[in-house]
Design an enzyme around this catalytic site. Structure first.
Site, PDB file in Angstrom:
ATOM      1  NE  ARG A  58      40.396  34.498  40.280  1.00  0.00           N
ATOM      2  CZ  ARG A  58      40.754  34.239  40.927  1.00  0.00           C
ATOM      3  NH1 ARG A  58      40.593  33.081  41.011  1.00  0.00           N
ATOM      4  NH2 ARG A  58      41.914  33.816  42.470  1.00  0.00           N
ATOM      5  CD  GLU A  95      52.515  30.461  55.938  1.00  0.00           C
ATOM      6  OE1 GLU A  95      52.573  30.512  57.185  1.00  0.00           O
ATOM      7  OE2 GLU A  95      52.109  31.109  55.501  1.00  0.00           O
TER       8      GLU A  95
END
Length: 171
Positions: A58, A95
């Site tokens: 995007r 993470e």
């Protein structure tokens, strides 16, 4: 114009507990989309970019029309294995694990002033990785921008260049 009124919130997408901010409704509204591009252009003009780099996917929708509006070039940062020709890679920590992004080796000319764009910044990790990748190619990153900032995730604090967002969500 309040751009937030043109961004759809989709609960539990892509998984339960996530609130997804969908720019497709903004893109579909001509006045809102033109206002977004103009506001970004006004914010980035002082940074005098030579090249706008969009982050897959995007971010392409943001960077390409903005590059056209500013009369500048456009280049893509993509996920690994999506670009033809000779490429440069940058691997960064997530993470749980890592991810790799790529840019074509000749997309950035050393010394070129670059602004990096995406549709949304959450934790800031991908944006900063793209900035680092552009620097690795010799680009001078003068700024970064997005349409939506999830400010409660504090991604802005990770980004080490001037950063602009059009709208921010606190939750």
């Amino acid at each position: 114009m309040d751009l937030k009124q043109h961004i759809r919130s989709v609960p539990d997408f892509p998984k339960p507990g996530i609130l997804f901010y969908d720019i497709s409704t903004l893109l579909a509204h001509p006045d809102a989309w033109q206002t977004t591009v103009q506001r970004l252009a006004d914010a980035l003009r002082p940074q005098q970019p030579d090249l706008l780099v969009g982050i897959e996917s995007r971010g392409f929708l943001v960077a390409a029309p903005l590059a056209y509006e500013l009369g500048r070039g456009f280049a893509m940062v993509r996920k690994q294995g999506k670009l033809p020709g000779r490429i440069a890679r940058f691997t960064y920590a997530l993470e749980y694990g890592s991810d790799t992004i790529e840019i074509q080796e000749d997309a950035v000319i050393p010394g070129q002033r670059v602004v990096v764009l995406d549709d949304l910044v959450a934790t800031g990790g991908t944006m900063q990785a793209a900035i680092n990748l552009v620097r690795q190619r010799g680009g001078v990153v003068t700024g970064a921008a997005c349409i939506i900032e999830l400010s409660f995730l504090q991604g802005r604090s990770l980004i080490d260049v001037p950063f602009t967002s059009m709208v921010a969500y606190d939750t």
